[in-house]
Scaffold this motif. Structure first.
Motif, PDB file in Angstrom:
ATOM      1  N   LEU A  99       0.871  -1.196   0.086  1.00  0.00           N
ATOM      2  CA  LEU A  99      -0.180  -0.264  -0.350  1.00  0.00           C
ATOM      3  C   LEU A  99       1.035   1.120  -0.142  1.00  0.00           C
ATOM      4  CD1 LEU A  99      -2.538  -0.487   2.435  1.00  0.00           C
ATOM      5  CD2 LEU A  99      -2.875  -0.251  -0.259  1.00  0.00           C
ATOM      6  N   GLY A 100       1.818   1.395   0.651  1.00  0.00           N
ATOM      7  CA  GLY A 100       2.739   2.172   0.860  1.00  0.00           C
ATOM      8  C   GLY A 100       2.818   2.544  -0.538  1.00  0.00           C
ATOM      9  N   VAL A 101       3.635   1.474  -1.463  1.00  0.00           N
ATOM     10  CA  VAL A 101       4.568   1.634  -2.846  1.00  0.00           C
ATOM     11  C   VAL A 101       3.662   2.359  -3.391  1.00  0.00           C
ATOM     12  CG1 VAL A 101       5.880   0.451  -4.332  1.00  0.00           C
ATOM     13  CG2 VAL A 101       6.498   0.447  -2.085  1.00  0.00           C
ATOM     14  N   THR A 102       2.279   1.403  -3.608  1.00  0.00           N
ATOM     15  CA  THR A 102       1.534   2.097  -4.730  1.00  0.00           C
ATOM     16  C   THR A 102       1.053   3.137  -4.667  1.00  0.00           C
ATOM     17  OG1 THR A 102       0.756  -0.074  -4.321  1.00  0.00           O
ATOM     18  CG2 THR A 102      -0.922   0.789  -4.810  1.00  0.00           C
ATOM     19  N   PHE A 103       0.490   3.822  -3.031  1.00  0.00           N
ATOM     20  CA  PHE A 103      -0.155   5.022  -3.233  1.00  0.00           C
ATOM     21  C   PHE A 103       0.994   6.490  -3.433  1.00  0.00           C
ATOM     22  CE2 PHE A 103      -3.621   3.604  -1.578  1.00  0.00           C
ATOM     23  CZ  PHE A 103      -4.464   4.763  -1.566  1.00  0.00           C
ATOM     24  N   ILE A 104       2.377   5.793  -3.039  1.00  0.00           N
ATOM     25  CA  ILE A 104       3.190   6.367  -3.175  1.00  0.00           C
ATOM     26  C   ILE A 104       3.355   6.709  -4.908  1.00  0.00           C
ATOM     27  CG2 ILE A 104       6.020   7.676  -3.280  1.00  0.00           C
ATOM     28  CD1 ILE A 104       6.320   6.582  -0.233  1.00  0.00           C
ATOM     29  N   TYR A 105       3.685   5.696  -5.586  1.00  0.00           N
ATOM     30  CA  TYR A 105       3.626   5.924  -6.713  1.00  0.00           C
ATOM     31  C   TYR A 105       2.381   6.612  -7.594  1.00  0.00           C
ATOM     32  CZ  TYR A 105       3.771   4.070 -12.086  1.00  0.00           C
ATOM     33  OH  TYR A 105       3.590   3.922 -13.053  1.00  0.00           O
ATOM     34  N   ALA A 106       1.401   6.383  -6.737  1.00  0.00           N
ATOM     35  CA  ALA A 106       0.201   6.895  -8.001  1.00  0.00           C
ATOM     36  C   ALA A 106       0.016   8.516  -7.215  1.00  0.00           C
ATOM     37  CB  ALA A 106      -1.446   6.420  -6.833  1.00  0.00           C
ATOM     38  N   GLY A 107       0.751   9.004  -5.957  1.00  0.00           N
ATOM     39  CA  GLY A 107       0.621  10.220  -6.141  1.00  0.00           C
ATOM     40  C   GLY A 107       1.922  11.222  -7.326  1.00  0.00           C
ATOM     41  N   LEU A 108       2.754  10.594  -7.090  1.00  0.00           N
ATOM     42  CA  LEU A 108       3.867  10.451  -8.091  1.00  0.00           C
ATOM     43  C   LEU A 108       3.871  10.294  -9.727  1.00  0.00           C
ATOM     44  CD1 LEU A 108       6.894   8.959  -6.999  1.00  0.00           C
ATOM     45  CD2 LEU A 108       6.997  11.573  -6.901  1.00  0.00           C
ATOM     46  N   ASP A 109       2.383   9.832  -9.678  1.00  0.00           N
ATOM     47  CA  ASP A 109       2.082   9.925 -11.649  1.00  0.00           C
ATOM     48  C   ASP A 109       1.117  10.557 -11.173  1.00  0.00           C
ATOM     49  OD1 ASP A 109       1.640   7.917 -13.809  1.00  0.00           O
ATOM     50  OD2 ASP A 109       0.040   7.882 -12.620  1.00  0.00           O
ATOM     51  N   LYS A 110      -0.123  11.319 -10.565  1.00  0.00           N
ATOM     52  CA  LYS A 110      -0.385  12.339 -11.205  1.00  0.00           C
ATOM     53  C   LYS A 110       0.602  13.437 -11.032  1.00  0.00           C
ATOM     54  CE  LYS A 110      -4.642  10.224  -8.301  1.00  0.00           C
ATOM     55  NZ  LYS A 110      -3.893   8.724  -8.199  1.00  0.00           N
ATOM     56  N   LEU A 111       1.243  13.526 -10.374  1.00  0.00           N
ATOM     57  CA  LEU A 111       1.560  14.787 -10.084  1.00  0.00           C
ATOM     58  C   LEU A 111       2.948  15.510 -10.840  1.00  0.00           C
ATOM     59  CD1 LEU A 111       3.551  15.023  -6.261  1.00  0.00           C
ATOM     60  CD2 LEU A 111       1.879  16.677  -7.385  1.00  0.00           C
ATOM     61  N   THR A 112       3.526  14.151 -12.091  1.00  0.00           N
ATOM     62  CA  THR A 112       4.040  14.153 -13.237  1.00  0.00           C
ATOM     63  C   THR A 112       3.693  13.591 -14.219  1.00  0.00           C
ATOM     64  OG1 THR A 112       4.694  11.407 -12.693  1.00  0.00           O
ATOM     65  CG2 THR A 112       6.031  13.255 -11.947  1.00  0.00           C
ATOM     66  N   ASP A 113       2.608  13.533 -14.748  1.00  0.00           N
ATOM     67  CA  ASP A 113       1.596  13.906 -15.965  1.00  0.00           C
ATOM     68  C   ASP A 113       1.150  14.576 -15.966  1.00  0.00           C
ATOM     69  OD1 ASP A 113       0.088  13.176 -17.952  1.00  0.00           O
ATOM     70  OD2 ASP A 113      -1.524  11.897 -16.703  1.00  0.00           O
ATOM     71  N   SER A 114       1.049  15.444 -16.873  1.00  0.00           N
ATOM     72  CA  SER A 114       1.343  17.088 -17.613  1.00  0.00           C
ATOM     73  C   SER A 114      -0.348  17.361 -17.800  1.00  0.00           C
ATOM     74  CB  SER A 114       1.993  17.270 -18.727  1.00  0.00           C
ATOM     75  OG  SER A 114       2.140  17.037 -20.241  1.00  0.00           O
ATOM     76  N   ALA A 115      -0.626  16.026 -18.481  1.00  0.00           N
ATOM     77  CA  ALA A 115      -2.347  16.073 -18.833  1.00  0.00           C
ATOM     78  C   ALA A 115      -3.139  15.819 -17.204  1.00  0.00           C
ATOM     79  CB  ALA A 115      -2.587  14.334 -20.198  1.00  0.00           C
ATOM     80  N   PHE A 116      -3.035  15.083 -16.837  1.00  0.00           N
ATOM     81  CA  PHE A 116      -3.969  15.038 -15.805  1.00  0.00           C
ATOM     82  C   PHE A 116      -4.011  15.896 -14.870  1.00  0.00           C
ATOM     83  CE2 PHE A 116      -5.010  13.726 -11.080  1.00  0.00           C
ATOM     84  CZ  PHE A 116      -5.618  13.197 -11.035  1.00  0.00           C
ATOM     85  N   MET A 117      -3.052  17.379 -14.834  1.00  0.00           N
ATOM     86  CA  MET A 117      -2.985  17.972 -13.091  1.00  0.00           C
ATOM     87  C   MET A 117      -4.045  19.092 -14.282  1.00  0.00           C
ATOM     88  SD  MET A 117      -2.651  17.796 -10.949  1.00  0.00           S
ATOM     89  CE  MET A 117      -1.737  17.043 -10.389  1.00  0.00           C
ATOM     90  N   LYS A 118      -5.035  19.261 -15.168  1.00  0.00           N
ATOM     91  CA  LYS A 118      -6.059  20.023 -15.919  1.00  0.00           C
ATOM     92  C   LYS A 118      -6.759  20.138 -15.642  1.00  0.00           C
ATOM     93  CE  LYS A 118      -2.004  20.734 -19.811  1.00  0.00           C
ATOM     94  NZ  LYS A 118      -1.590  20.389 -20.832  1.00  0.00           N
ATOM     95  N   SER A 119      -7.815  21.074 -16.144  1.00  0.00           N
ATOM     96  CA  SER A 119      -9.013  21.206 -15.493  1.00  0.00           C
ATOM     97  C   SER A 119     -10.044  20.377 -16.852  1.00  0.00           C
ATOM     98  CB  SER A 119      -9.365  22.306 -15.311  1.00  0.00           C
ATOM     99  OG  SER A 119      -9.378  22.994 -16.463  1.00  0.00           O
ATOM    100  N   GLY A 120      -9.072  20.393 -17.929  1.00  0.00           N
ATOM    101  CA  GLY A 120     -10.026  20.061 -19.329  1.00  0.00           C
ATOM    102  C   GLY A 120      -9.487  19.494 -20.473  1.00  0.00           C
ATOM    103  N   GLY A 121      -9.775  18.521 -21.212  1.00  0.00           N
ATOM    104  CA  GLY A 121      -8.653  17.984 -22.118  1.00  0.00           C
ATOM    105  C   GLY A 121      -8.385  16.885 -21.847  1.00  0.00           C
ATOM    106  N   THR A 122      -7.599  15.390 -22.982  1.00  0.00           N
ATOM    107  CA  THR A 122      -7.875  13.915 -22.968  1.00  0.00           C
ATOM    108  C   THR A 122      -6.645  13.586 -21.428  1.00  0.00           C
ATOM    109  OG1 THR A 122      -8.226  14.040 -25.494  1.00  0.00           O
ATOM    110  CG2 THR A 122      -7.163  12.542 -23.874  1.00  0.00           C
ATOM    111  N   GLY A 123      -7.450  12.879 -20.627  1.00  0.00           N
ATOM    112  CA  GLY A 123      -6.514  12.493 -19.564  1.00  0.00           C
ATOM    113  C   GLY A 123      -6.862  12.943 -18.170  1.00  0.00           C
ATOM    114  N   SER A 124      -7.217  14.306 -18.109  1.00  0.00           N
ATOM    115  CA  SER A 124      -6.941  15.297 -17.358  1.00  0.00           C
ATOM    116  C   SER A 124      -8.047  14.797 -15.878  1.00  0.00           C
ATOM    117  CB  SER A 124      -7.646  16.713 -17.991  1.00  0.00           C
ATOM    118  OG  SER A 124      -9.149  17.119 -18.054  1.00  0.00           O
ATOM    119  N   ILE A 125      -8.028  15.493 -15.137  1.00  0.00           N
ATOM    120  CA  ILE A 125      -8.865  15.312 -13.630  1.00  0.00           C
ATOM    121  C   ILE A 125     -10.263  16.094 -14.061  1.00  0.00           C
ATOM    122  CG2 ILE A 125      -7.841  17.467 -12.522  1.00  0.00           C
ATOM    123  CD1 ILE A 125      -8.952  14.162 -10.668  1.00  0.00           C
ATOM    124  N   GLY A 126      -9.714  17.580 -14.754  1.00  0.00           N
ATOM    125  CA  GLY A 126     -11.167  17.614 -14.871  1.00  0.00           C
ATOM    126  C   GLY A 126     -12.345  16.981 -15.623  1.00  0.00           C
TER     127      GLY A 126
END
Length: 175
Positions: free
Chosen positions: A36-63
């Motif tokens: 669980l520790g490794v998985t959650f660290i990976y999930a957090g880093l994956d979100k922070l390093t994915d340029s498409a994810f941290m946007k309010s719109g667009g393919t693959g975005s959190i929005g």
């Protein structure tokens, strides 16, 4: 009827006083903690390093992900709340996953970290994976259940929590 008793128990415990079964039972939650520790660290880093994810719109975005999950969520109001600031919510989720992962992996405030992980998994289950059919295909419910033993047991060994407890006992400041 007489009962035989084994007197020559083979001890292989790390401290030399336990049988291998007692040692295995003692450390039974360690693989779950590491996973669980490794998985959650990976999930957090994956979100922070994915340029498409941290946007309010667009393919693959959190929005877009939240808007797609809104109508099928068990509690759409949770999604609506997050949609007020999807990027802020994305950063909060990523940093929360990092904190939970590091806390559980290091055993730093282990029960609190496990509770945080359970709350993240619960919120994802009630929103993103709620409509998964059959329910056991969705992994968020399984993660929620995996956090429960760590909430109950904490991180009592191989952890910073255990080191602090041992130090307090040695100084007489903790009972």
């Amino acid at each position: 009827m007489t009962h035989g008793m084994r007197t020559g128990m083979h001890t292989t415990g790390l401290d030399g006083h336990r049988t291998w079964r007692e040692t295995a039972s003692h450390y039974a939650l360690l693989p779950l903690r590491v996973f669980l520790g490794v998985t959650f660290i990976y999930a957090g880093l994956d979100k922070l390093t994915d340029s498409a994810f941290m946007k309010s719109g667009g393919t693959g975005s959190i929005g877009d992900t939240m808007r797609a999950a809104r109508d099928s969520a068990a509690i759409p109001a949770l999604v609506d709340l997050a949609l007020k600031s999807p990027v802020g919510f994305g950063y909060a989720m990523a940093l929360g996953e990092l904190a939970v992962g590091i806390g559980v992996l290091l055993g730093l405030f282990g029960r609190l970290a496990a509770l945080g992980g359970a709350l993240i998994s619960l919120s994802l289950w009630l929103t993103v994976s709620w409509a998964t059919t059959p329910y056991y295909y969705g992994n968020d419910l399984a993660y929620l259940m995996a956090w429960l033993p760590l909430i109950l047991a904490g991180t009592p060994y191989l952890s910073l929590d255990a080191a602090w407890r041992a130090r307090r006992r040695m100084t007489g400041g903790y009972r």
